[in-house]
Structure formats: structure tokens, C-alpha cells
Write a protein that holds these residues in place. Structure first.
Motif, PDB file in Angstrom:
ATOM      1  N   GLY A 293       0.830  -1.194   0.000  1.00 40.85           N
ATOM      2  CA  GLY A 293       0.000   0.000   0.000  1.00 40.85           C
ATOM      3  C   GLY A 293       0.864   1.243   0.000  1.00 40.85           C
ATOM      4  O   GLY A 293       2.073   1.185  -0.225  1.00 40.85           O
ATOM      5  N   ARG A 294       0.256   2.375   0.270  1.00 41.51           N
ATOM      6  CA  ARG A 294       0.985   3.642   0.223  1.00 41.51           C
ATOM      7  C   ARG A 294       2.125   3.674   1.239  1.00 41.51           C
ATOM      8  O   ARG A 294       3.199   4.206   0.955  1.00 41.51           O
ATOM      9  CB  ARG A 294       0.020   4.799   0.483  1.00 41.51           C
ATOM     10  CG  ARG A 294       0.633   6.174   0.218  1.00 41.51           C
ATOM     11  CD  ARG A 294      -0.364   7.287   0.520  1.00 41.51           C
ATOM     12  NE  ARG A 294       0.118   8.573   0.067  1.00 41.51           N
ATOM     13  CZ  ARG A 294       0.987   9.330   0.722  1.00 41.51           C
ATOM     14  NH1 ARG A 294       1.493   8.896   1.874  1.00 41.51           N
ATOM     15  NH2 ARG A 294       1.372  10.498   0.242  1.00 41.51           N
TER      16      ARG A 294
ATOM     17  N   LEU B 183       7.502  12.963  -3.149  1.00 41.67           N
ATOM     18  CA  LEU B 183       7.534  12.086  -4.322  1.00 41.67           C
ATOM     19  C   LEU B 183       6.487  10.980  -4.207  1.00 41.67           C
ATOM     20  O   LEU B 183       5.848  10.614  -5.200  1.00 41.67           O
ATOM     21  CB  LEU B 183       8.932  11.483  -4.482  1.00 41.67           C
ATOM     22  CG  LEU B 183      10.018  12.454  -4.952  1.00 41.67           C
ATOM     23  CD1 LEU B 183      11.394  11.803  -4.859  1.00 41.67           C
ATOM     24  CD2 LEU B 183       9.754  12.920  -6.384  1.00 41.67           C
ATOM     25  N   THR B 184       6.313  10.458  -3.005  1.00 40.59           N
ATOM     26  CA  THR B 184       5.289   9.432  -2.797  1.00 40.59           C
ATOM     27  C   THR B 184       3.906   9.985  -3.106  1.00 40.59           C
ATOM     28  O   THR B 184       3.083   9.322  -3.753  1.00 40.59           O
ATOM     29  CB  THR B 184       5.333   8.912  -1.347  1.00 40.59           C
ATOM     30  OG1 THR B 184       6.589   8.264  -1.128  1.00 40.59           O
ATOM     31  CG2 THR B 184       4.203   7.925  -1.077  1.00 40.59           C
TER      32      THR B 184
ATOM     33  N   TRP C 225       2.135   8.079  -6.059  1.00 42.59           N
ATOM     34  CA  TRP C 225       1.014   7.241  -5.627  1.00 42.59           C
ATOM     35  C   TRP C 225      -0.317   7.792  -6.124  1.00 42.59           C
ATOM     36  O   TRP C 225      -1.215   7.038  -6.512  1.00 42.59           O
ATOM     37  CB  TRP C 225       1.010   7.118  -4.110  1.00 42.59           C
ATOM     38  CG  TRP C 225       0.108   6.021  -3.614  1.00 42.59           C
ATOM     39  CD1 TRP C 225      -1.107   6.161  -3.016  1.00 42.59           C
ATOM     40  CD2 TRP C 225       0.356   4.615  -3.687  1.00 42.59           C
ATOM     41  NE1 TRP C 225      -1.636   4.932  -2.711  1.00 42.59           N
ATOM     42  CE2 TRP C 225      -0.759   3.970  -3.111  1.00 42.59           C
ATOM     43  CE3 TRP C 225       1.414   3.847  -4.180  1.00 42.59           C
ATOM     44  CZ2 TRP C 225      -0.847   2.585  -3.019  1.00 42.59           C
ATOM     45  CZ3 TRP C 225       1.327   2.466  -4.084  1.00 42.59           C
ATOM     46  CH2 TRP C 225       0.211   1.850  -3.513  1.00 42.59           C
ATOM     47  N   SER C 226      -0.442   9.116  -6.144  1.00 49.94           N
ATOM     48  CA  SER C 226      -1.681   9.718  -6.641  1.00 49.94           C
ATOM     49  C   SER C 226      -1.901   9.406  -8.115  1.00 49.94           C
ATOM     50  O   SER C 226      -3.041   9.320  -8.576  1.00 49.94           O
ATOM     51  CB  SER C 226      -1.642  11.243  -6.445  1.00 49.94           C
ATOM     52  OG  SER C 226      -1.571  11.581  -5.080  1.00 49.94           O
TER      53      SER C 226
ATOM     54  N   ARG D 141      -5.182  -1.054   0.718  1.00 47.43           N
ATOM     55  CA  ARG D 141      -4.799  -0.343   1.934  1.00 47.43           C
ATOM     56  C   ARG D 141      -3.938   0.854   1.592  1.00 47.43           C
ATOM     57  O   ARG D 141      -3.053   0.778   0.758  1.00 47.43           O
ATOM     58  CB  ARG D 141      -4.033  -1.300   2.858  1.00 47.43           C
ATOM     59  CG  ARG D 141      -3.651  -0.688   4.182  1.00 47.43           C
ATOM     60  CD  ARG D 141      -3.265  -1.777   5.160  1.00 47.43           C
ATOM     61  NE  ARG D 141      -2.173  -2.595   4.658  1.00 47.43           N
ATOM     62  CZ  ARG D 141      -0.894  -2.280   4.825  1.00 47.43           C
ATOM     63  NH1 ARG D 141      -0.566  -1.160   5.435  1.00 47.43           N
ATOM     64  NH2 ARG D 141       0.049  -3.074   4.377  1.00 47.43           N
ATOM     65  N   SER D 142      -4.174   1.990   2.226  1.00 49.82           N
ATOM     66  CA  SER D 142      -3.393   3.195   1.949  1.00 49.82           C
ATOM     67  C   SER D 142      -2.878   3.788   3.245  1.00 49.82           C
ATOM     68  O   SER D 142      -3.203   3.311   4.322  1.00 49.82           O
ATOM     69  CB  SER D 142      -4.244   4.219   1.210  1.00 49.82           C
ATOM     70  OG  SER D 142      -5.329   4.609   2.014  1.00 49.82           O
TER      71      SER D 142
END
Length: 219
Positions: free
Chosen positions: A93-94, A196-197, A201-202, A218-219
Motif C-alpha cells: 500500500g501507500r 515524491l510518494t 502514488w496519486s 490499503r493506503s
């Protein structure tokens, strides 16, 4: 959403010999001291590595080959981080992606002098430019693997396309190159990893909650 297809990859050179590793480390030490790669002599490199000049030429045809080994080393470290943090789809997940990005930023920070030298040389050396391009292509491949995993879990962004991996890879590499400084603190590197994530991720992951209220990953 267009399916992302992975191409076969070449994981790069095998782990270098002790002598090659010694020369790579010596080169990075000299670069970190402010030496320019273009003006580094074979004598300087050999002396710093603790080897004879003749021994250098037993392992390298020329100074430019050091760049290939340097970038292969960075690539191995990034792939190891990706494998360690993103291998388990059930826990992917994130948060796990952020952990990977933290490692990736730290790797680029540790090798920042070598990365800068590679970018500088690639502007006028076609061979180095190809090495640099191959390094970023490996990052592209890693991002595409992440997208494929998200697709398999039903967690990929509905509008993600294969080319997104290319754009995000170059954006990540350029952001690290431009924003990492010698005096950076761990806190600032953490901030860069978080930014950066957020961007990556977006772009690749489905929002945690879709219309209808069902969480898909899951995030």
C-alpha cells in the motif's frame, strides 16, 4: 484503463569483483571531495584505490567504464529496495511505497556525486548517455511492475497508462538530482520522499475510497 505490459529486463552486471568495487569506491570518494570526473586521472584513481595503474587496466578499458559500474551499483541498490519493500502484494500500500521511496532517495543521496558526474558526462558522451538512459529505463521497469501489481489487486488508478511510468521515473530522478544537496539532513530527505510518494502514488493508485465507499487497497 489500458493494461500495462512488462518487457523482459536485464538486471545489469553481476556483483563486481573486489578490485572493481575498490575503484568504484575510490572514484566516489574523490568525487565527494569535490574532484571533477572529467579531470580525474587514472593515477589518482589507482592511488586512491590502493592498486597499481596496470591493475586498473586489467579491469577497465578506460575511465568511462567506471560510470557503467557506478550506475549498475545504484541500480542494484534501488532494485534491492524495491524487492524488499514491495514484494508482498498482500501488504502492499501507500505506506510500503513510501518506505521504498525513502530508501530510493537515500540511495540517490549517497551516490549524488556519481549521479551528477553521469548526468554531466551524458551531455557530450554518447556512451555515458546510453548508460544513464538504461539506468532510468530500469526505474521505469520497476514502476511498471508496481502498476501491474496494483492492477492485479484492483488498486490501480482507473486512468493509469503505461507511459505514466516513464514520466514518473524521469520526474523522480530529476527531482532527486535537483533537490538533493550535500548538506541535506535526514529530515529534508524524508520530506522529499513524502512529496515524491504523494505525486507518484496519486498517479498510479486508485483512491482509497471509490464512489460506493469500498476500499480497494490499503493506503
Amino acid at each position: 484503463m489500458r493494461s500495462v505490459t512488462l518487457r523482459p529486463r536485464n538486471d545489469g552486471a553481476d556483483k563486481p569483483s573486489a578490485t572493481i568495487a575498490s575503484v568504484i569506491s575510490a572514484c566516489e570518494r574523490l568525487l565527494n571531495k569535490g574532484e571533477s570526473f572529467t579531470t580525474l586521472s587514472i593515477e589518482q584513481l589507482a592511488k586512491e584505490a590502493g592498486i597499481a595503474r596496470a591493475t586498473f587496466y586489467l579491469h577497465f578499458r578506460n575511465k568511462g567504464e567506471i560510470v557503467r559500474h557506478l550506475m549498475a551499483q545504484v541500480g542494484r541498490e534501488v532494485r534491492h529496495a524495491a524487492k524488499a519493500k514491495l514484494a508482498n502484494l498482500d501488504q502492499f500500500g501507500r505506506a510500503e511505497f513510501l518506505s521504498f521511496m525513502e530508501d530510493a532517495v537515500d540511495i540517490q543521496y549517497r551516490h549524488r556525486a556519481a549521479m551528477r558526474a553521469t548526468v554531466e558526462l551524458s551531455a557530450y558522451d554518447p556512451g555515458v548517455a546510453e548508460i544513464y538512459r538504461s539506468f532510468v529505463d530500469e526505474v521505469v521497469h520497476d514502476f511498471r511492475r508496481i502498476i501491474v501489481k496494483l492492477e492485479a489487486a484492483g488498486g490501480a488508478h482507473p486512468d493509469v497508462r503505461p507511459e505514466v511510468a516513464d514520466i514518473l521515473s524521469w520526474a523522480t530522478e530529476r527531482s532527486c538530482a535537483q533537490m538533493l544537496r550535500d548538506e541535506d539532513t535526514p529530515e529534508r530527505r524524508q520530506q522529499l520522499a513524502e512529496l515524491l510518494t504523494h505525486v507518484v502514488w496519486s498517479a498510479i493508485a486508485r483512491p482509497a475510497w471509490e464512489p460506493g465507499g469500498k476500499a480497494v487497497i490499503r493506503s
